[in-house]
Design an enzyme around this catalytic site. Sequence first.
Site, short mmCIF file in Angstrom:
data_model
loop_
_atom_site.label_atom_id
_atom_site.label_comp_id
_atom_site.label_asym_id
_atom_site.label_seq_id
_atom_site.Cartn_x
_atom_site.Cartn_y
_atom_site.Cartn_z
CB CYS A 14 1.28 -48.90 0.99
SG CYS A 14 0.52 -48.53 2.59
CB CYS A 45 5.24 -49.66 2.62
SG CYS A 45 3.75 -50.63 2.87
CB CYS A 55 4.76 -47.61 5.72
SG CYS A 55 2.99 -47.99 5.71
CB THR A 114 -0.30 -57.21 2.62
OG1 THR A 114 0.97 -56.61 2.33
CG2 THR A 114 -0.39 -57.51 4.12
CB CYS A 132 3.15 -45.08 3.48
SG CYS A 132 3.73 -46.42 2.39
CG ASP A 185 31.39 -16.06 -3.99
OD1 ASP A 185 31.15 -15.48 -2.92
OD2 ASP A 185 30.61 -16.07 -4.95
NE ARG A 221 -3.46 -53.95 -3.14
CZ ARG A 221 -3.49 -55.13 -2.56
NH1 ARG A 221 -2.90 -56.17 -3.16
NH2 ARG A 221 -4.10 -55.30 -1.39
#
Length: 465
Positions: free
Chosen positions: A64, A33, A37, A29, A67, A419, A62
Amino acid sequence: MLADEDTYAVLRSRDGRFDGRFFVAVVTTGVYCRPSCPAALPKRENVRFYRSSAAALEAGFRACKRCRPDTTPGSPEWNVRADVTGRAMQLIADGLVDREGVGGLAAKLGYSERQLRRQLTTDLGAGPQALARAQRAANARTLLETTDLPASEIAFAAGFSTIRQFNDTLRKVYGTTPTALRGSRPANHPPGVLHLRLAYRPPIDLTYLFAYLAERAIPGLEEATTTSYRRALTLPHGLGLVTLRPAKAYVSCELRLDDYKDLAAAVRRCRRLLDLDADPRDIADHLTQDPHLADSVMATPGRRVPGTVDPAEMAIRAIANEETPAGKTLLTHLIHTYGTPVHGIHAFPLMHTLTDPDLPPPITAMATALTTGTVNLGPEADRDQAERDLRTLPGIQEDTIARIRMRAFGDPDVFLPADPAVQEGLHRLGLTAQQAHRWRPWRSYAMHHLITPGPPHCPNVRGLL
């Protein structure tokens, strides 16, 4: 990084705790992601794994659109490791490469450009310029989606040097044009106000975080309740005003900036303040192994360690003992006398203004050291070296140094045995300070369970840490 087969098993489980730790790219694709996702699980042979979004982008993938991996929380590794890669990532997120270039980043860290590029490529699969480019793309997307600024102004505000670079990068990262990415504007947003959603890894105890900040809010500097936090920010290019509010599945962040170039720096400061890059499940998995802490950890899932928007400010607040009435009175005086007015409140004073000899000697000593560079508390600083430098200052106590290390540097493994609240918590559990070693490397988080052990006591955060 996990072995590839283990990483694929994480992908199969859709475990959101690994979002930001690695990224998943699918060769069929051309998209990368986050591990959680919800898209259909790709075949193992079609998957590639990357340590950073920049590495996936450099490999030609590139982001997604489903997501949105560019919006994932940052890796929790950087605060734990605090090595050169961790410090470099904090500086890149702060926008330093856009302001000073790779040479400036390398100089801050004490490395040559070649050494730094090799180290980041080895650890993250991408060099500093690629990592900064991914940051610019995320900034540009935020501005496109939340402002009406012309695209040409957004390009330079996001850190790009040319309009062409801006257009080419957004096409590469998101597979679309700036115009298409912009879409429709949210309605009823006042001009000049950015509305952001700050992501985190669930669970998160926002009730505790906001109550902690409200209890320590300095009049004139901060306006805080258990459901909102508002203050001014001193940023590289000017001032800003932020309002943070808890929301469902994210923290709502409203920003006004003198200069939109400060977007990345402002977001990083807000994330550090609320410790939003932590992985609460990793921390809980470790702390619940101790039966003394297990009930508190399970009763208050997602407890974070509040940080700071400005390490220098945190140092002054720690010296003044911000949690005490006398300390708050002193800090209020500093704010109104030396701070810069902005939108009805004040920005914290610049360090050189606090070298006034009329102020308490520990305050002037710290302000002078920070002004001259004798002490460095910036993201590029080494924690151990900073601690050694702090010890040379007159009137700076050990517990003050530990507080600075925990909240200014985000060190997850600080313990404050002196403390009173910590001592009370140890006594309640029948433990000694020496036994706290079992909580390493998460002692900072263990302390916040010690001092406020959970319902019905939460959010009683008065006078602690």
